[in-house]
Design an enzyme around this catalytic site. Sequence first.
Site, PDB file in Angstrom:
ATOM      1  N   ASN A 178       0.223  -1.103   5.287  1.00 42.28           N
ATOM      2  CA  ASN A 178       1.112  -0.293   6.133  1.00 42.28           C
ATOM      3  C   ASN A 178       0.508  -0.412   7.527  1.00 42.28           C
ATOM      4  O   ASN A 178      -0.484   0.284   7.823  1.00 42.28           O
ATOM      5  CB  ASN A 178       1.092   1.182   5.763  1.00 42.28           C
ATOM      6  CG  ASN A 178       1.701   1.537   4.420  1.00 42.28           C
ATOM      7  OD1 ASN A 178       2.218   2.622   4.248  1.00 42.28           O
ATOM      8  ND2 ASN A 178       1.619   0.676   3.434  1.00 42.28           N
ATOM      9  N   ASN A 182      -6.903   6.106  -1.756  1.00 36.87           N
ATOM     10  CA  ASN A 182      -5.803   5.197  -1.434  1.00 36.87           C
ATOM     11  C   ASN A 182      -6.018   3.991  -2.344  1.00 36.87           C
ATOM     12  O   ASN A 182      -6.897   3.171  -2.089  1.00 36.87           O
ATOM     13  CB  ASN A 182      -5.881   4.805   0.057  1.00 36.87           C
ATOM     14  CG  ASN A 182      -4.729   3.923   0.482  1.00 36.87           C
ATOM     15  OD1 ASN A 182      -4.036   3.348  -0.371  1.00 36.87           O
ATOM     16  ND2 ASN A 182      -4.509   3.818   1.776  1.00 36.87           N
ATOM     17  N   GLU A 221       0.873  -1.182   0.000  1.00 37.25           N
ATOM     18  CA  GLU A 221       0.000   0.000   0.000  1.00 37.25           C
ATOM     19  C   GLU A 221       0.911   1.233   0.000  1.00 37.25           C
ATOM     20  O   GLU A 221       1.977   1.217   0.637  1.00 37.25           O
ATOM     21  CB  GLU A 221      -0.848  -0.030   1.274  1.00 37.25           C
ATOM     22  CG  GLU A 221      -1.645   1.212   1.559  1.00 37.25           C
ATOM     23  CD  GLU A 221      -2.294   1.168   2.960  1.00 37.25           C
ATOM     24  OE1 GLU A 221      -1.768   0.491   3.864  1.00 37.25           O
ATOM     25  OE2 GLU A 221      -3.348   1.815   3.118  1.00 37.25           O
ATOM     26  N   LYS A 235      -9.311   1.833  -1.942  1.00 33.25           N
ATOM     27  CA  LYS A 235      -9.510   1.293  -0.590  1.00 33.25           C
ATOM     28  C   LYS A 235     -10.857   1.719  -0.013  1.00 33.25           C
ATOM     29  O   LYS A 235     -11.175   2.911   0.032  1.00 33.25           O
ATOM     30  CB  LYS A 235      -8.386   1.780   0.320  1.00 33.25           C
ATOM     31  CG  LYS A 235      -8.395   1.184   1.728  1.00 33.25           C
ATOM     32  CD  LYS A 235      -7.149   1.635   2.458  1.00 33.25           C
ATOM     33  CE  LYS A 235      -7.040   1.074   3.854  1.00 33.25           C
ATOM     34  NZ  LYS A 235      -5.789   1.535   4.520  1.00 33.25           N
ATOM     35  N   GLU A 245      -6.349   8.536   7.415  1.00 29.58           N
ATOM     36  CA  GLU A 245      -6.848   8.106   6.103  1.00 29.58           C
ATOM     37  C   GLU A 245      -8.274   8.586   5.866  1.00 29.58           C
ATOM     38  O   GLU A 245      -8.611   8.924   4.731  1.00 29.58           O
ATOM     39  CB  GLU A 245      -6.774   6.591   5.961  1.00 29.58           C
ATOM     40  CG  GLU A 245      -5.338   6.087   5.923  1.00 29.58           C
ATOM     41  CD  GLU A 245      -5.264   4.624   5.551  1.00 29.58           C
ATOM     42  OE1 GLU A 245      -4.639   3.854   6.284  1.00 29.58           O
ATOM     43  OE2 GLU A 245      -5.824   4.249   4.519  1.00 29.58           O
ATOM     44  N   CYS A 258      -4.785  -3.191   2.914  1.00 28.87           N
ATOM     45  CA  CYS A 258      -4.536  -3.038   4.331  1.00 28.87           C
ATOM     46  C   CYS A 258      -5.723  -3.315   5.245  1.00 28.87           C
ATOM     47  O   CYS A 258      -6.085  -4.461   5.442  1.00 28.87           O
ATOM     48  CB  CYS A 258      -3.954  -1.657   4.598  1.00 28.87           C
ATOM     49  SG  CYS A 258      -3.013  -1.642   6.111  1.00 28.87           S
TER      50      CYS A 258
HETATM   51  N1  ING Z   1      -3.291   0.350   8.583  1.00 29.45           N
HETATM   52  C1  ING Z   1      -3.781  -0.363   9.708  1.00 29.45           C
HETATM   53  C2  ING Z   1      -4.342  -1.738   9.365  1.00 29.45           C
HETATM   54  O1  ING Z   1      -5.530  -1.967   9.284  1.00 29.45           O
HETATM   55  C3  ING Z   1      -5.167  -0.217  11.715  1.00 29.45           C
HETATM   56  C4  ING Z   1      -4.745   0.456  10.473  1.00 29.45           C
HETATM   57  C5  ING Z   1      -4.262  -0.959  12.477  1.00 29.45           C
HETATM   58  C6  ING Z   1      -6.453  -0.123  12.092  1.00 29.45           C
HETATM   59  C7  ING Z   1      -4.708  -1.591  13.628  1.00 29.45           C
HETATM   60  C8  ING Z   1      -6.917  -0.748  13.228  1.00 29.45           C
HETATM   61  C9  ING Z   1      -6.035  -1.491  14.019  1.00 29.45           C
HETATM   62  O2  ING Z   1      -3.489  -2.615   9.230  1.00 29.45           O
HETATM   63  C10 ING Z   1      -3.919   0.711   7.445  1.00 29.45           C
HETATM   64  N2  ING Z   1      -3.189   1.468   6.592  1.00 29.45           N
HETATM   65  O3  ING Z   1      -5.078   0.394   7.192  1.00 29.45           O
END
Ligand code: ING
Length: 334
Positions: A208, A111, A47, A128, A148, A183
């Site tokens: 990411n 995204n 991503e 996304k 985001e 992601c």
């Molecule tokens: N990154 C994270 C993901 O879903 C996240 C955001 C992490 C949300 C942990 C909730 C908990 O892996 C992206 N870029 O979506």
Amino acid sequence: MPRLIKVAAAQIGAVNRTDKREDTLARIIELVEEAAAQDVKLVVLPELAFTTFFARYVGLDKDPVEFDKWFEEGDITTSRNVAPLFTRAKELGVAICVGYGEKTGDGRHFNSCAYVDGSGKEISKYRKIHLPGTIEPFTHEGAINQLEKRFFLPGDLGFKAFRAPELAYTGGKGDPILGMMICNDRRWAESWRCLGLQGVELVMCGYNTVNWSPELFGHPRDAPVATTEARAIFQHLLVMQAHSYTNATFSISAARAGYDDGVFGMIGSSAIVHPEGHILAQATTMGDELVVAEIDLDDVVEPKAKIFAFEKHRRVEHYGIITGQAGVTEPVKL
Ligand code: ING
């Protein structure tokens, strides 16, 4: 006849805000060349592969001209900053799935990711849908922001599986059926099932994922990064393995990993998962790393014909609640 294909996840380590675009692009091209040298036909990149994870910088969107520098405009294969990747991939006959910040002609920001086949043709694009984080930044000391929802619009292209006619393989029932997500999408069963109901055989997912974030993961601020990182990796692999299994599909996940700007840590563990749910190959570093496996797409046939023969076993008359509401409606308290 087996449908054998060598595939790869190209994990990209730390990319800093001040890194030159051409330097990051050179790292990416190097991994694609390494893949081609091993006769890999398809490389999945992360991503937002071309830059640091910029959706953490508060105020980045204040100046529209500065903000737009983080995005590619128009056809990604000829976009000013990244065209050399697609020129080189075409020379090598390698298909690329790559994530990037997309700015449309009418000024919208997504995204996105694109699948460009080995002949250099963009076959499919995905924007996304599940955007994590918040619109308004956290302002408390040491907050790890995830903006985001502020910087991008929710995707408007749905989850579309597509055929990849040029992927070279020996025999088989026809062109591979591929699908893309990005992601946070991988944490939502709906993303996978939309593709599963189109017969997807290989899901490609760049990500990411921060390794320490009380705001996102909800852990205490004094949680050690070793603990939070192990949990983030466990949950990343959990969703890749479980949803590959329950949709009888291979999956390839590719991380932007490492410590961007030396401080913003993101997990690695890019992985290639079998339709039976086991991991075929996994990254072992947080740096630039090629993860390769030779897969036989015909391994999806049995699970799709038996345990996950959707048409035989699903009872859609009971599933209305899934699309009828976004949030939870609890049973009335006693
Ligand atoms: N990154 C994270 C993901 O879903 C996240 C955001 C992490 C949300 C942990 C909730 C908990 O892996 C992206 N870029 O979506």
